[in-house]
Scaffold this active site. Structure first.
Site, PDB file in Angstrom:
ATOM      1  N   ALA A 129      49.180  31.518  33.540  1.00 22.60           N
ATOM      2  CA  ALA A 129      48.000  31.943  32.572  1.00 22.60           C
ATOM      3  C   ALA A 129      47.171  31.220  31.488  1.00 22.60           C
ATOM      4  O   ALA A 129      46.223  31.091  30.955  1.00 22.60           O
ATOM      5  CB  ALA A 129      47.924  33.485  32.469  1.00 22.60           C
TER       6      ALA A 129
ATOM      7  N   ARG B 221      46.351  20.512  26.312  1.00 20.67           N
ATOM      8  CA  ARG B 221      47.358  19.637  26.452  1.00 20.67           C
ATOM      9  C   ARG B 221      47.543  18.034  27.778  1.00 20.67           C
ATOM     10  O   ARG B 221      47.470  17.160  27.778  1.00 20.67           O
ATOM     11  CB  ARG B 221      49.299  19.344  25.997  1.00 20.67           C
ATOM     12  CG  ARG B 221      48.722  19.681  24.150  1.00 20.67           C
ATOM     13  CD  ARG B 221      50.547  19.232  24.360  1.00 20.67           C
ATOM     14  NE  ARG B 221      51.086  20.521  25.254  1.00 20.67           N
ATOM     15  CZ  ARG B 221      52.300  21.000  24.860  1.00 20.67           C
ATOM     16  NH1 ARG B 221      53.246  20.406  24.134  1.00 20.67           N
ATOM     17  NH2 ARG B 221      53.233  21.854  25.140  1.00 20.67           N
TER      18      ARG B 221
ATOM     19  N   TYR C 170      26.289   6.247  66.695  1.00 20.16           N
ATOM     20  CA  TYR C 170      25.510   7.461  65.629  1.00 20.16           C
ATOM     21  C   TYR C 170      24.263   7.252  66.116  1.00 20.16           C
ATOM     22  O   TYR C 170      23.300   5.778  65.754  1.00 20.16           O
ATOM     23  CB  TYR C 170      25.502   7.180  64.761  1.00 20.16           C
ATOM     24  CG  TYR C 170      25.758   7.976  63.489  1.00 20.16           C
ATOM     25  CD1 TYR C 170      24.712   9.079  63.741  1.00 20.16           C
ATOM     26  CD2 TYR C 170      24.603   7.335  62.501  1.00 20.16           C
ATOM     27  CE1 TYR C 170      23.863   9.762  62.762  1.00 20.16           C
ATOM     28  CE2 TYR C 170      23.515   8.425  61.033  1.00 20.16           C
ATOM     29  CZ  TYR C 170      23.807   9.765  61.193  1.00 20.16           C
ATOM     30  OH  TYR C 170      23.043  10.282  61.096  1.00 20.16           O
TER      31      TYR C 170
HETATM   32  C1  UD1 Z   1      58.762  29.671  26.835  1.00 20.37           C
HETATM   33  C2  UD1 Z   1      60.428  30.831  26.114  1.00 20.37           C
HETATM   34  C3  UD1 Z   1      60.746  29.545  25.835  1.00 20.37           C
HETATM   35  C4  UD1 Z   1      61.417  28.307  27.069  1.00 20.37           C
HETATM   36  C5  UD1 Z   1      60.373  27.487  27.814  1.00 20.37           C
HETATM   37  C6  UD1 Z   1      60.884  27.137  28.723  1.00 20.37           C
HETATM   38  C7  UD1 Z   1      58.760  33.069  25.491  1.00 20.37           C
HETATM   39  C8  UD1 Z   1      58.400  33.389  24.096  1.00 20.37           C
HETATM   40  N1  UD1 Z   1      59.572  31.383  24.854  1.00 20.37           N
HETATM   41  O1  UD1 Z   1      58.018  28.976  26.047  1.00 20.37           O
HETATM   42  O2  UD1 Z   1      62.225  30.091  25.332  1.00 20.37           O
HETATM   43  O3  UD1 Z   1      62.597  27.959  26.644  1.00 20.37           O
HETATM   44  O4  UD1 Z   1      59.308  28.119  27.529  1.00 20.37           O
HETATM   45  O5  UD1 Z   1      59.892  26.073  29.179  1.00 20.37           O
HETATM   46  O6  UD1 Z   1      58.992  32.837  26.950  1.00 20.37           O
HETATM   47  N2  UD1 Z   1      51.418  32.227  29.655  1.00 20.37           N
HETATM   48  C9  UD1 Z   1      51.505  33.195  30.553  1.00 20.37           C
HETATM   49  N3  UD1 Z   1      50.469  33.552  29.584  1.00 20.37           N
HETATM   50  C10 UD1 Z   1      50.983  34.148  28.262  1.00 20.37           C
HETATM   51  C11 UD1 Z   1      51.973  32.589  27.491  1.00 20.37           C
HETATM   52  C12 UD1 Z   1      52.319  32.142  28.841  1.00 20.37           C
HETATM   53  O7  UD1 Z   1      50.584  33.402  31.547  1.00 20.37           O
HETATM   54  O8  UD1 Z   1      50.109  34.678  27.039  1.00 20.37           O
HETATM   55  C13 UD1 Z   1      52.353  31.715  31.042  1.00 20.37           C
HETATM   56  C14 UD1 Z   1      52.515  29.956  30.684  1.00 20.37           C
HETATM   57  O9  UD1 Z   1      51.609  29.237  31.646  1.00 20.37           O
HETATM   58  C15 UD1 Z   1      53.585  28.916  31.113  1.00 20.37           C
HETATM   59  C16 UD1 Z   1      54.718  29.745  30.541  1.00 20.37           C
HETATM   60  O10 UD1 Z   1      54.208  30.994  30.372  1.00 20.37           O
HETATM   61  O11 UD1 Z   1      53.743  28.556  32.571  1.00 20.37           O
HETATM   62  C17 UD1 Z   1      55.579  29.351  29.521  1.00 20.37           C
HETATM   63  O12 UD1 Z   1      54.498  30.014  28.437  1.00 20.37           O
HETATM   64  P1  UD1 Z   1      55.035  29.188  27.514  1.00 20.37           P
HETATM   65  O13 UD1 Z   1      53.482  28.865  26.176  1.00 20.37           O
HETATM   66  O14 UD1 Z   1      54.919  27.797  27.935  1.00 20.37           O
HETATM   67  O15 UD1 Z   1      56.578  29.570  26.886  1.00 20.37           O
HETATM   68  P2  UD1 Z   1      56.758  28.466  25.801  1.00 20.37           P
HETATM   69  O16 UD1 Z   1      56.189  28.265  24.439  1.00 20.37           O
HETATM   70  O17 UD1 Z   1      56.954  27.008  25.872  1.00 20.37           O
END
Ligand code: UD1
Ligand code: CA
Length: 514
Positions: free
Chosen positions: A40, A45, A420
């Site tokens: 989601a 970036r 054609y």
């Molecule tokens: C998350 C983890 C972190 C881990 C890292 C690995 C948490 C709090 N942190 O951090 O510990 O080391 O991933 O890459 O879980 N997403 C949703 N809905 C949301 C938020 C995120 O679908 O509300 C999805 C994003 O699209 C993505 C994934 O969840 O595919 C991870 O989200 P992202 O914000 O990238 O997590 P990080 O902050 O990197």
């Protein structure tokens, strides 16, 4: 052979494939398995109109790779949590894996919230083990996921986390362990102390846990942290405080846990995926002369003792037999190539090159073309929706569109199938063992019978019966002295006059010699 029509972004093991787990799931006494794929997030970036998880890598989208890994463990349910650019993602899911349950997360309030939304979409169907994957982590292998889930189950744990030790843990959640090695918490970079930041074991984000427990536990987590998000990782703390068992499954190959955030990372992981795929083929008996300039998609198959020459892309659902030579400088998309075939400097899609046939150099095969066994499409030939029988040849400089060329036939240099008429596409049929001459135009629909011949420069508008010779060019007329009369004073006229004078003096010499 049969052409496999397939979009670049579908993949084996999708739910339309009758031999996968699909909805029924594996036949076993084990508790059901649900995979929740998080997709989601915005992916700003990437700076792209295309949603991040829909960018391609090795012939599948990033999301396609996550679903491939998910399907690899034959889960009972797969839920995708979508939000940003959700129409694009929903459409893609419907195409590649229509059995995926789509859950919409309206606002991206964090990974914990996303999983709660995903679980809610299951309603009463949810029990057993849940596995969380990210839609933007393309290198995770189904075998790794299977080993992780099996370790989680045999360990009888409430929650397990897939971890890796990395040289640069910045940005990741750190895995905190007690003296006995048990996991006590995952702390996000931005919430970590200096001491915690020094930990080099990271949370991949891939988790397995008891679904029913998590449904309750997720209600208890808050968003009182640096990002104001509901952290899925807080489930670790909840489990530990309840005295439940939490474990980590650490893998050596950290790249399998790496996510894509920018196009720079996308290219880096695509290069790495390609390196792994090319290496797999080489270890299975394929000669790849230059791995650095050879690109092979994830779902391609190549037989042993085939040689792939530099600058070659083998894409989509292409399958290649044994002892073939592919390249140099060729692009094959969704192609089928038989044993011992030779495909040199060729651009080709959705076509078949049968055993022992050859194409190239500089040949363009558009969809629906079949080159029969031992047949040939030679230099500077474009073919579309055309079938060549066994041993049939179009060796030079031609366009053959919407044609049927019988076995053993030879189509002369510089031939055009005029398919054609401005409104409809029509077929040209060239019979078995026919010999059509150079610079012919076949005005379709038209048929040349078996064993028939045509003359040089013919424009064939009417059917030619078997065994006939058809000529259409008028007989040659030669007008002597035309250039001197009509183009006097030009270099051509002067050259002609010199040649004629020489010719006359030759005649004189002959006349005076006895
Ligand atoms: C998350 C983890 C972190 C881990 C890292 C690995 C948490 C709090 N942190 O951090 O510990 O080391 O991933 O890459 O879980 N997403 C949703 N809905 C949301 C938020 C995120 O679908 O509300 C999805 C994003 O699209 C993505 C994934 O969840 O595919 C991870 O989200 P992202 O914000 O990238 O997590 P990080 O902050 O990197
Ligand atoms: Ca985040």
């Amino acid at each position: 052979m049969r052409i496999k029509r397939r979009r670049f972004d579908s993949y084996p093991g999708s739910s339309s494939d009758p031999c996968d787990g699909g909805r029924e799931g594996p036949v076993s006494d084990q508790a059901p398995t649900t995979v929740i794929v998080l997709a989601a997030g915005g992916g700003t970036r990437m700076r792209s109109k295309t949603m991040k998880v829909l960018h391609p890598l090795a012939g599948r989208t990033l999301l396609g790779h996550a679903l491939h890994a998910a399907r690899g463990i034959s889960p009972d349910h797969v839920v995708a949590v979508i939000g940003n650019q959700r129409e694009q993602v929903a459409e893609h899911l419907a195409q590649v894996d229509p059995d995926v349950v789509q859950a919409v997360q309206e606002e991206q309030l964090g990974t914990g919230h996303a999983v709660a939304v995903g679980l809610a979409a299951l309603g009463d169907a949810g029990s057993g083990t849940a596995v969380v994957l990210y839609g933007d982590v393309p290198l995770l292998e189904p075998e790794t996921l299977a080993a992780f889930v099996s370790d989680h189950r045999t360990g009888g744990r409430t929650l397990s986390v897939l971890t890796a030790r990395v040289e640069q843990p910045a940005g990741y959640g750190r895995v905190l362990r007690a003296a006995d090695g048990s996991v006590t918490a995952i702390v996000e970079e931005r919430d970590a102390t200096d001491e915690q930041r020094a930990v080099d074991e990271i949370n991949s984000g891939i988790l397995a846990f008891d679904l029913a427990w998590a449904q309750e536990a997720l209600r208890t987590i808050g968003n009182d942290n640096a990002q104001g998000e509901y952290y899925l990782t807080d489930l670790v703390g909840v489990a530990v405080s309840e005295g439940r068992s939490v474990g980590a499954f650490q893998i050596e190959d950290a790249l399998q846990t790496e996510g894509v955030n920018t196009r720079v990372q996308l290219a880096r992981l695509a290069t790495e995926a390609n390196r792994r795929i090319v290496e797999r083929h080489m270890l299975a008996g394929v000669t790849v002369v230059d791995p650095a300039t050879t690109w092979i998609d994830a779902d391609v198959s190549i037989g042993a003792d085939t040689t792939v020459l530099p600058g070659t892309q083998i894409l989509g659902a292409t399958s290649i037999g044994e002892d073939a030579v592919i390249g140099p400088d060729s692009t094959l998309l969704d192609m089928e190539v038989g044993d011992g075939a030779s495909v040199v400097r060729t651009h080709a899609s959705l076509s078949v090159v049968e055993a022992g046939a050859s194409t190239g150099p500089f040949t363009y095969l558009r969809p629906g073309t079949t080159v029969g066994p031992g047949g040939k499409l030679g230099a500077f030939v474009e073919a579309k929706n055309t079938r060549l029988g066994a041993g049939a040849k179009v060796p030079h400089l031609s366009y053959v569109g919407d044609g049927d060329i019988g076995e053993g036939a030879n189509v002369g240099a510089g031939t055009i199938f005029a398919n054609y008429d401005g409104v409809n596409k029509n077929r040209t049929r060239i019979g078995a063992h026919a010999r059509t001459s150079s610079n012919n135009t076949f005005v379709a629909p038209v048929t040349v019978g078996d064993g028939a011949f045509t003359g040089a420069g013919a424009t064939i508008r009417e059917d030619v019966p078997p065994g006939a010779l058809a000529v259409s060019a008028g007989s040659q007329r030669t007008m002597e002295g035309w250039v001197a009369r009509k183009r006097p004073g030009t270099p051509s006229a002067e050259a002609a006059s010199r040649a004629l004078a020489e010719h006359e003096s030759d005649d004189d010499v002959q006349e005076t010699t006895p």
